[in-house]
Scaffold this active site. Structure first.
Site, mmCIF file in Angstrom:
data_model
loop_
_atom_site.group_PDB
_atom_site.id
_atom_site.type_symbol
_atom_site.label_atom_id
_atom_site.label_comp_id
_atom_site.label_asym_id
_atom_site.label_seq_id
_atom_site.Cartn_x
_atom_site.Cartn_y
_atom_site.Cartn_z
ATOM 1 C CG ASP A 187 -1.196 1.610 1.208
ATOM 2 O OD1 ASP A 187 -2.182 1.540 0.349
ATOM 3 O OD2 ASP A 187 -2.449 1.332 2.257
ATOM 4 C CG ASN A 207 -3.470 5.324 -0.771
ATOM 5 O OD1 ASN A 207 -3.549 4.191 -0.914
ATOM 6 N ND2 ASN A 207 -4.297 5.412 -2.080
ATOM 7 C CG ASP A 225 -6.102 3.077 0.527
ATOM 8 O OD1 ASP A 225 -4.934 2.036 0.492
ATOM 9 O OD2 ASP A 225 -6.954 2.874 -0.343
ATOM 10 C CG ASP A 231 -1.456 1.778 -3.650
ATOM 11 O OD1 ASP A 231 -0.795 0.880 -4.149
ATOM 12 O OD2 ASP A 231 -2.041 2.258 -2.551
ATOM 13 C CG ASP A 276 -8.165 -12.441 -12.205
ATOM 14 O OD1 ASP A 276 -9.076 -13.917 -13.155
ATOM 15 O OD2 ASP A 276 -7.629 -13.040 -10.640
ATOM 16 C CG ASP A 302 -13.484 -15.531 -12.302
ATOM 17 O OD1 ASP A 302 -12.147 -15.632 -10.727
ATOM 18 O OD2 ASP A 302 -14.038 -15.891 -11.845
ATOM 19 C CD GLU A 335 -10.814 -20.386 -10.659
ATOM 20 O OE1 GLU A 335 -10.389 -20.359 -9.142
ATOM 21 O OE2 GLU A 335 -12.055 -19.224 -10.510
ATOM 22 C CG HIS A 385 -7.400 -15.218 -4.584
ATOM 23 N ND1 HIS A 385 -6.853 -15.931 -6.376
ATOM 24 C CD2 HIS A 385 -8.717 -14.542 -5.139
ATOM 25 C CE1 HIS A 385 -7.928 -16.305 -6.994
ATOM 26 N NE2 HIS A 385 -9.052 -15.927 -6.408
ATOM 27 C CG ASP A 386 -10.368 -18.521 -4.616
ATOM 28 O OD1 ASP A 386 -10.916 -17.700 -4.275
ATOM 29 O OD2 ASP A 386 -10.474 -18.843 -5.656
HETATM 30 C C1 NOJ Z 1 -12.631 -17.537 -8.413
HETATM 31 C C2 NOJ Z 1 -12.289 -16.694 -7.592
HETATM 32 O O1 NOJ Z 1 -10.939 -17.520 -7.678
HETATM 33 C C3 NOJ Z 1 -12.797 -16.623 -6.871
HETATM 34 O O2 NOJ Z 1 -11.764 -15.458 -5.980
HETATM 35 C C4 NOJ Z 1 -14.106 -16.056 -6.892
HETATM 36 O O3 NOJ Z 1 -14.203 -14.879 -5.002
HETATM 37 C C5 NOJ Z 1 -15.071 -16.511 -7.787
HETATM 38 N N1 NOJ Z 1 -13.909 -16.804 -8.554
HETATM 39 C C6 NOJ Z 1 -16.217 -15.649 -8.056
HETATM 40 O O4 NOJ Z 1 -15.563 -15.110 -9.322
#
Ligand code: NOJ
Length: 575
Positions: free
Chosen positions: A40, A42, A44, A48, A117, A221, A288, A349-350
């Site tokens: 980050d 700035n 907040d 970014d 993405d 995605d 994905e 990230h999931d």
């Molecule tokens: C898969 C992405 O990796 C995830 O983070 C997102 O919440 C869902 N698709 C919906 O777009």
């Protein structure tokens, strides 16, 4: 033993006559940046684009070539960017369009690549298309989304039995027009109707737009959900309670009419043709998609004329054992022979951070990195993996993640159980701020700011600065491995042969990578010990040899027989 970092740390992938014949995307290494959590500038408390630019030298010196950024387009941020309101704008918390152009340019100046993405499947419910579509049955955009009447009596029941990817009903009732709309993911992410040619064209324009801006590739995605059954036939019953890496069926329902529709496989090829037609250097697409590697390969097209790559999430779940890893490599090799190419991905990230299932064991993390960076396939490294960032348990009630909200009713003990099988109900846990140094917030944001997610309590110990000059750190191990890979065509793009050396226990996975033929062939060999027992191995006699160990660093190149230590990985390559 010599533990010092090799001087070639910053060396980019070698470009020789041979190398230039290989598409760059097969030789590349990808690093995923979750922009909200990276850096980050700035103050907040939200990462970014300027923050990412400021860390490009770090990434170049790490030795990765391609940076994939999770979405930063204009969005209400209900799913932190995976809910797009304007595909051509940038969310103000991440910066401006100028920053975005600067990022692309700065990446290219360093000889690196950038992947954006693309969320093709759905938009935000605040996207002007959906706002219009929802306003009336007669609106010209009505057919941009999937609207259906409910079932009798009185349309109070959803149009059919389809469940969303999250297991709950995927149809949502809208009072304005007394109809239901379909959302494969969360209710505020309505699915676009790809059977409407106008929608398809509009989304292909989005793709063309970003590629023409200089973007080198796109991560797609939930690509496997794009087309649904045109007749909205009910999905058949399944005995499976939850989906797995191998099979998207779950929640007691098969996904026959909602996932992997034949029209989606066909669309992969159409999209490829569109991407290939964009002037400029070759780009790549990575999908994905979820399921068995055998099915997923269909997205790459019979003649390798579809998506360039698909995520093989099975690598996240392969048992951490010799036989488990050998079986995974064998399957990937069988299903993705040339000209197809596998991927190795251990976190994103999931999903729970990869080190969690290794009991936060640094040696095991280095071993996994060795597998990822030396097997035949494109590695996808999730930010922080290179320093062994830990997972952090955050109860769903404190979660900002919309999935945590969606599943707030699930008791924590169930959530922890699911996490053990790779399913994360509060994805905040793996999205904590990147840990740069020992200062406040791990150096992610200004001292006086409060980060959007609190830093991991161990950020003062586990961080880039602490590992930078430590030859035994996970970071040093990644750098050495990447430097080796960047020098070795065999490691980047050679064939892979699994070896079963006599007398070597099954817990040791060994393979040979070979690039080129005959005398001019370049070879590398890899030995990975997935057990706590020592194992003796014979190192190959290669000309001009470099030997690297995850536990000992650079080794004497004349060593021929060594005893692999517990969870040690050794790479022998030429040059
Ligand atoms: C898969 C992405 O990796 C995830 O983070 C997102 O919440 C869902 N698709 C919906 O777009």
């Amino acid at each position: 033993m010599n533990h010092t970092l090799s001087p070639e740390l910053a060396q980019r992938p070698k470009t020789s006559h041979h190398a230039s014949e290989l598409p760059w995307w097969k030789r590349t290494t990808v690093y995923q940046v979750y922009p909200r959590s990276f850096a980050d500038t700035n103050g907040d408390g939200i990462g970014d684009l300027r923050g990412v630019i400021g860390k490009l030298d770090y990434l170049r010196d790490l030795g990765v070539e391609t940076i994939w950024l999770s979405p930063f387009f204009d969005s209400p941020q209900a799913d932190f960017g995976y809910d797009i309101r304007d595909h051509f704008g940038i969310s103000s918390e991440y910066g401006s369009l100028d920053d975005c152009h600067a990022l692309i340019e700065e990446v290219h100046q360093r000889g690196m690549r950038v992947v954006f993405d693309m969320v093709l499947n759905h938009t935000s419910n605040e996207h002007p298309w959906f706002v219009e579509s929802k306003s009336s049955k007669h609106n010209p955009r009505r057919d941009y989304y999937l609207w259906r009447d409910g079932r009798a009596p009185g349309g109070r029941e959803p149009p059919n039995n389809w469940r969303s990817m999250l297991g709950r009903r995927g149809w949502h009732y809208d009072r304005t027009t007394d109809q239901w709309y379909w959302a494969s993911f969360l209710p505020f992410q309505p699915d676009l109707n790809y059977r409407n040619p106008e929608v398809k064209e509009a989304m292909l324009d989005v793709v063309r737009h970003w590629l023409s801006m200089g973007v080198d590739g796109l991560r797609l995605d939930i690509f496997n959900a794009l087309f649904k059954d045109a007749a909205f036939t009910n999905n058949p019953f399944s005995f499976r309670p939850v989906p797995s890496e191998d099979n998207p069926d779950g929640f007691f329902q098969q996904t026959r009419h909602t996932i992997d529709h034949p029209d989606t496989f066909a669309f992969a090829r159409e999209l490829r043709a569109v991407v290939d037609a964009v002037p400029g250097p070759p780009r790549f697409l990575v999908g994905e998609v979820f399921g068995a590697p055998h099915t997923l390969r269909r997205y790459c097209g019979e003649d390798a004329d579809g998506l360039h790559l698909v995520f093989l999430f099975k690598s996240m779940r392969a048992p951490f054992s010799g036989p488990g890893v050998r079986a995974m490599i064998a399957e990937f090799e069988r299903e993705f022979p040339e000209p197809f190419f596998p991927t190795y991905v251990f976190g994103n990230h999931d999903r729970p951070r990869s080190i969690l299932r290794l009991g936060n064991h640094a040696g095991k993390a280095k071993l996994l990195a060795t597998l990822q960076l030396t097997a035949r396939g494109v590695p996808f490294i999730y930010y922080g993996e290179e320093i062994g960032m830990h997972h952090h348990d955050i109860p769903a009630v404190h979660g900002l993640d919309p999935i945590a909200t969606h599943f707030r009713f699930v008791p924590d003990w169930v959530a922890r159980r699911l996490r053990r099988s790779g399913i994360l109900l509060n994805r905040d846990e793996s999205r904590l701020p990147m840990q740069w140094h020992h200062g406040p917030h791990g150096g992610f944001t200004h001292h006086a700011s409060s980060p959007w997610l609190a830093s991991h309590p161990n950020s003062a110990e586990v961080n880039v600065a602490a590992q930078e000059n430590d030859p035994h750190s996970i970071l040093s191990c990644y750098r050495q491995l990447l430097a080796m890979r960047n020098r070795s065509l065999a490691l980047q793009a050679g064939s892979l042969e699994l070896l079963s050396p006599a007398g070597v226990p099954l817990a040791v996975v060994a393979y040979r990578r070979r690039h080129g033929e005959g005398e001019r062939a370049e070879v590398a060999e890899v030995f990975l010990n997935f057990s706590s027992r020592e194992a003796r191995v014979e190192l190959p006699a290669l000309p001009d040899r470099t030997v690297f160990s995850t536990l000992r660093g650079a080794m004497d190149p004349s060593e021929s027989r060594i005893s692999l230590r517990a969870f040690e990985g050794v790479v022998v390559c030429q040059g």
